[in-house]
Design an enzyme around this catalytic site. Structure first.
Site, PDB file in Angstrom:
ATOM      1  N   GLU A 167       0.815  -1.228   0.000  1.00 57.49           N
ATOM      2  CA  GLU A 167       0.000   0.000   0.000  1.00 57.49           C
ATOM      3  C   GLU A 167       0.845   1.273   0.000  1.00 57.49           C
ATOM      4  O   GLU A 167       0.654   2.146   0.837  1.00 57.49           O
ATOM      5  CB  GLU A 167      -0.980  -0.025   1.187  1.00 57.49           C
ATOM      6  CG  GLU A 167      -1.886  -1.250   1.145  1.00 57.49           C
ATOM      7  CD  GLU A 167      -2.792  -1.412   2.366  1.00 57.49           C
ATOM      8  OE1 GLU A 167      -2.760  -0.555   3.261  1.00 57.49           O
ATOM      9  OE2 GLU A 167      -3.527  -2.414   2.417  1.00 57.49           O
ATOM     10  N   ASN A 208       2.123  -4.890  -3.259  1.00 61.37           N
ATOM     11  CA  ASN A 208       0.714  -5.248  -3.064  1.00 61.37           C
ATOM     12  C   ASN A 208      -0.094  -3.988  -2.772  1.00 61.37           C
ATOM     13  O   ASN A 208       0.376  -3.097  -2.074  1.00 61.37           O
ATOM     14  CB  ASN A 208       0.665  -6.199  -1.842  1.00 61.37           C
ATOM     15  CG  ASN A 208      -0.680  -6.830  -1.603  1.00 61.37           C
ATOM     16  OD1 ASN A 208      -1.296  -7.349  -2.525  1.00 61.37           O
ATOM     17  ND2 ASN A 208      -1.151  -6.796  -0.358  1.00 61.37           N
ATOM     18  N   HIS A 244     -10.321  -5.943  -2.568  1.00 61.85           N
ATOM     19  CA  HIS A 244     -11.394  -5.765  -1.584  1.00 61.85           C
ATOM     20  C   HIS A 244     -12.541  -5.052  -2.307  1.00 61.85           C
ATOM     21  O   HIS A 244     -12.543  -3.825  -2.410  1.00 61.85           O
ATOM     22  CB  HIS A 244     -10.897  -4.952  -0.388  1.00 61.85           C
ATOM     23  CG  HIS A 244      -9.865  -5.667   0.425  1.00 61.85           C
ATOM     24  ND1 HIS A 244     -10.168  -6.780   1.164  1.00 61.85           N
ATOM     25  CD2 HIS A 244      -8.538  -5.453   0.581  1.00 61.85           C
ATOM     26  CE1 HIS A 244      -9.067  -7.220   1.770  1.00 61.85           C
ATOM     27  NE2 HIS A 244      -8.068  -6.437   1.428  1.00 61.85           N
ATOM     28  N   GLU A 273      -6.138 -10.590  -1.741  1.00 68.57           N
ATOM     29  CA  GLU A 273      -6.980 -10.381  -0.556  1.00 68.57           C
ATOM     30  C   GLU A 273      -8.452 -10.275  -0.937  1.00 68.57           C
ATOM     31  O   GLU A 273      -9.184  -9.434  -0.419  1.00 68.57           O
ATOM     32  CB  GLU A 273      -6.539  -9.107   0.186  1.00 68.57           C
ATOM     33  CG  GLU A 273      -5.071  -9.099   0.561  1.00 68.57           C
ATOM     34  CD  GLU A 273      -4.641  -7.868   1.361  1.00 68.57           C
ATOM     35  OE1 GLU A 273      -5.524  -7.145   1.859  1.00 68.57           O
ATOM     36  OE2 GLU A 273      -3.423  -7.647   1.480  1.00 68.57           O
ATOM     37  N   ASP A 275     -12.202 -10.126  -1.245  1.00 67.87           N
ATOM     38  CA  ASP A 275     -13.499 -10.266  -0.575  1.00 67.87           C
ATOM     39  C   ASP A 275     -14.471  -9.298  -1.244  1.00 67.87           C
ATOM     40  O   ASP A 275     -14.056  -8.351  -1.924  1.00 67.87           O
ATOM     41  CB  ASP A 275     -13.442 -10.115   0.951  1.00 67.87           C
ATOM     42  CG  ASP A 275     -12.755  -8.865   1.452  1.00 67.87           C
ATOM     43  OD1 ASP A 275     -12.656  -7.885   0.693  1.00 67.87           O
ATOM     44  OD2 ASP A 275     -12.314  -8.862   2.616  1.00 67.87           O
TER      45      ASP A 275
END
Ligand code: G2I
Length: 563
Positions: A167, A208, A244, A273, A275
């Protein structure tokens, strides 16, 4: 947009009867039926040469049998949700604690799983003792941390990759002004990769981030950084797309294209990641949309050779970071809070199982679209959703303009609504939708809706402007591109675009135009290098907006005039 033309075929059903609506509802509420219920996700993934993973939390891993059983049985890759972060592994300087990280590694080895290390250098979950160090000491603390943590598992064959930096970008693509950046400058990124290579020469080293799934300002900044680091022989091997997602913010339809452009730089790509959250409460329709998002992410990874696999950020809705961070949202994972599979599980399963080979059954016919918010260049459409029973699952919808023998594909959507942009002012449009499944089968067309765009242009025009939401998050978004097109027959010398920001939204930055605001009305004027537009030529500008948390509105009423 507006490029592909298709021949239309199949009968036209003009209205959605009550019986058909009931049938749709019945299908939605039916329990999920996997194509091959007995085979776990990991078996199908392995057969496709990919991993399917989950982030694991050490608490439920030691306390809950069902959690352990699913973690071991369904997934061939795991990531520590928190146990390998700095605050867990080195809470005070030089005092390392690997209890959680070792538990994850041991579980992986017992269950023949690969581990993605997460994460070595991040601005969050890093103790204050690190944040307060002066530059030389901070760089040395970073080197020592990477050396010790990555070094610990360097000879462990289960540990295959590391998120070296996490990030590092702001939403507009500039480097995040974290304590790392503020103290060490941009060089901390290259240094971190070099230290990681030295500590574990065999691990794939990744960068990432989130909100980089589609092609946008942030992902393009990441693309440029990865390319430039590799040109300087900095060992960046892989790029992680956190993913996400939220059903209320739309699916990044250019995900596959974006993964591919990174792959073309020579790096591995991975979904790290995944979701898909929703506004609570759950219902069958939201579950179906969520399942489509999951399916499309898995299919995008399957379609890109350099995509190693997909990690889901958790197993069960019982343990997910989402409700703590986004109040009122949740249900983001593929098992519910009682460890029962959701339609999203079936979608992931069937996508991995590649059940597209013998699916010749098209989805059901979508409902008649309803048009709203029609401007000179855009219109919002929504329609009753389709279902798919052929095995490959519902992938999305194609939106067409009825034009006689050969209709025009106006756009595609993963969900049962979309906003068409780039329309011609003062023009009647007759539009219908067809549902698409994972095998490419198209449903019969819906009935058409007819609407007319308003008059565009302005003094000295004519020109049009259409804005596209490139990325959005809980409290902001980027509009890129706003495409300005000269629709007249003379060259334009300068243009002015106006649009309206919803109440409470404020401009946070812009590029390739000069923006001024009066209340919520924004005026964007061309700059020296993009004001001259030949007939039919187009140019673009972009801007970023802050909005109240949870608000999902976006700008409207783009109009263009010249000069
Ligand atoms: O925020 C979602 C993810 C975004 N990308 C990086 C990931 O590392 C991040 O994961 C989340 C975890 O899922 C959460 O579980 O990172 C959060 C921290 O920023 C994690 O939350 C933390 C809580 O904030 C702490 O209060 C708690 O002590 O989890 C910790 C351990 O349970």
């Amino acid at each position: 947009m507006l490029s592909t033309t298709l021949n239309r075929s199949g009968a036209r059903i003009r209205t959605l009867t009550a019986a058909a609506a009931l049938a749709l509802l019945t299908v939605f509420l039916a329990p999920a039926a996997p194509a091959d219920a007995s085979a776990p996700l990991r078996q199908h993934a392995a057969a496709r040469g990919k991993f399917i993973g989950a982030a694991l939390a050490t608490g439920p891993l030691s306390n809950e049998t069902q959690y352990r059983t699913l973690a071991a049985g369904e997934f061939n890759q795991i990531t520590a949700e928190n146990a390998m972060k700095w605050d867990a592994t080195e809470p005070s300087q030089g005092q390392f604690n690997f209890s959680g990280a070792d538990a994850i590694m041991n579980f992986a080895q017992q269950n023949d799983q690969q581990v993605h290390g997460h994460t070595l250098v991040w601005h969050s979950q890093t103790p204050t003792w690190v944040q307060n160090l002066p530059a030389t000491a901070m760089r040395e603390a970073m080197r020592n941390h990477i050396d010790t943590v990555a070094g610990r598992y360097a000879d462990n064959p289960a540990l295959v990759s590391w998120d070296v930096v996490n990030e590092v970008f702001e939403e507009n693509g500039s480097l995040r002004t974290s304590f790392w950046y503020n103290t060490l400058g941009q060089s901390y990124i290259a240094d971190a990769f070099r230290y990681a290579r030295a500590a574990d020469p065999d691990a794939r080293l990744c960068i990432n981030d989130y909100n980089v799934e589609g092609i946008n300002a942030k992902s393009t900044a990441m693309y440029n950084l990865v390319r430039s680091l590799r040109q300087q022989n900095v060992p960046v091997d892989c790029v992680g797309f956190q993913s996400h997602l939220a059903i209320q913010y739309g699916f990044p339809n250019d995900l596959q294209q974006n993964l591919q452009r990174f792959a073309d730089l020579g790096v591995q790509v991975r979904i790290t990641e995944l979701d898909v959250r929703m506004q609570m409460p759950r219902d069958a329709s939201k579950d179906a949309t969520q399942a489509t998002y999951y399916r499309n992410v898995v299919n995008a990874c399957l379609a890109v050779t350099a995509c190693a696999g997909v990690t889901i950020w958790g197993i069960t809705d019982r343990h997910s970071w989402v409700p703590d961070t986004f109040p009122g949202e949740g249900a983001a994972l593929i098992y519910n809070e009682n460890y029962q599979t959701k339609p999203a599980y079936t979608a992931v399963h069937d996508a991995l199982a590649g059940g597209t080979g013998n699916d010749t059954t098209p989805p059901t016919t979508p409902g008649t679209p309803a048009a709203s918010g029609v401007t000179s260049s855009s219109a919002s459409l929504s329609w009753a959703a389709s279902t798919d029973s052929g095995g490959s699952g519902l992938a999305g919808y194609n939106v067409y303009r009825e034009q006689g023998a050969t209709d025009t594909l106006l756009g595609q959507s993963a969900t049962n609504s979309t906003t068409l942009t780039g329309l011609t002012a003062d023009t009647e449009y007759q539009v219908y939708v067809r549902a698409r499944d994972g095998a490419g089968n198209l449903s019969t067309p819906s009935a058409t809706v007819t609407f007319e765009t308003s008059a565009g242009g302005g003094p000295g025009g004519p020109c049009t402007a259409t804005g596209t939401i490139q990325t959005q998050w809980n409290n902001g978004y980027v509009v890129q591109p706003v495409t300005v097109t000269n629709t007249g027959s003379a060259t334009l010398n300068g243009w002015t675009v106006t649009f309206t920001l919803p109440a409470g939204h404020t401009l946070a930055g812009s590029w390739n135009a000069t923006l001024t605001t009066s209340g919520q009305t924004v005026t964007a004027k061309s700059v020296s290098y993009n004001g001259t537009l030949a007939p039919n030529a187009a140019t673009s500008f972009g801007f970023q907006v802050n909005r109240p948390s949870g608000n999902t509105q976006t700008p409207s009423g783009y109009t263009c005039a010249s000069p």
